[in-house]
Design a protein around this motif. Sequence first.
Motif: not given
Length: 249
Positions: A156-157, A159-160, A162, A186, A210-211, A214-215
């Motif tokens: 996860c980065i 980025c918000e 999601c 997150l 998600c880019p 992570a998801i």
Amino acid sequence: PAATTHGRTSPMTKTFTLDGKTIPFEEGETIMEAASAAGVYIPHLCHHPEFKPHGSCKLCTVNIGGRLGAACTNQAAEGMKVESETAALNADRLALTQMLFVEGNHVCPSCEKSGNCQLQAVAYHLGMLTPHFPHFYPARDIDASHPDVMLERNRCILCELCVRASRDVDGKNVFGIGGRGIRARLIVNSASGRLADTSLSVTDRAAEVCPTGAIVRKRHGFTIPIGKRLYDHHDIAEVPVAGMERPKK
Ligand code: SF4
Ligand code: FES
């Protein structure tokens, strides 16, 4: 001058310059939106054309008439002179990307998203060869509780996207950010904190925006083999948003 790109040909169209190129824009558009419409890539990670700008990753920082600002949050203005592809800005972008790699635990060769991952693709675009900084190796939880969706916080980065997708599109508010600075994580908004105890569905926008990896959807790993994925064949400047196929409802 009459603008000629992206069908905006009216002599009344407002324009600014981006690295010397004339970019037409509509009132209220950000520099990022106008540049994208004109087919000009500005590196970004937390920006997604479908969602409200977030302005957190700073990868899209450009020089706007002598001051630095995020292209995704600053509105275009008539006559503005913007620089993006300078050696200094790309060096900053590379350092920011390297920091993202050491802040999490990104193991690209074993990640299902490899080849479709925007973080990896931006790193390639910027010529990143090593992480450069010492790895933090943070301890981050994996949540495999949901029957259809996997949450791998190591990738996860923050980025918000999601968070925005779940709140603004799905109307569910499944995700949030907890903690600050290096402790930011997150979080999942359920009493247990587990994804299985939320109303998240695999068909939700939040489940496929998600880019990074992570998801990810369960049981869809490697449907498209490594080597045949989007960024295996295209620089991210050509296709800024990976066209992840949405699951059938
Ligand atoms: Fe962004 Fe993915 Fe992390 Fe959500 S899980 S904040 S979409 S990187
Ligand atoms: Fe503009 Fe992240 S894309 S700050």
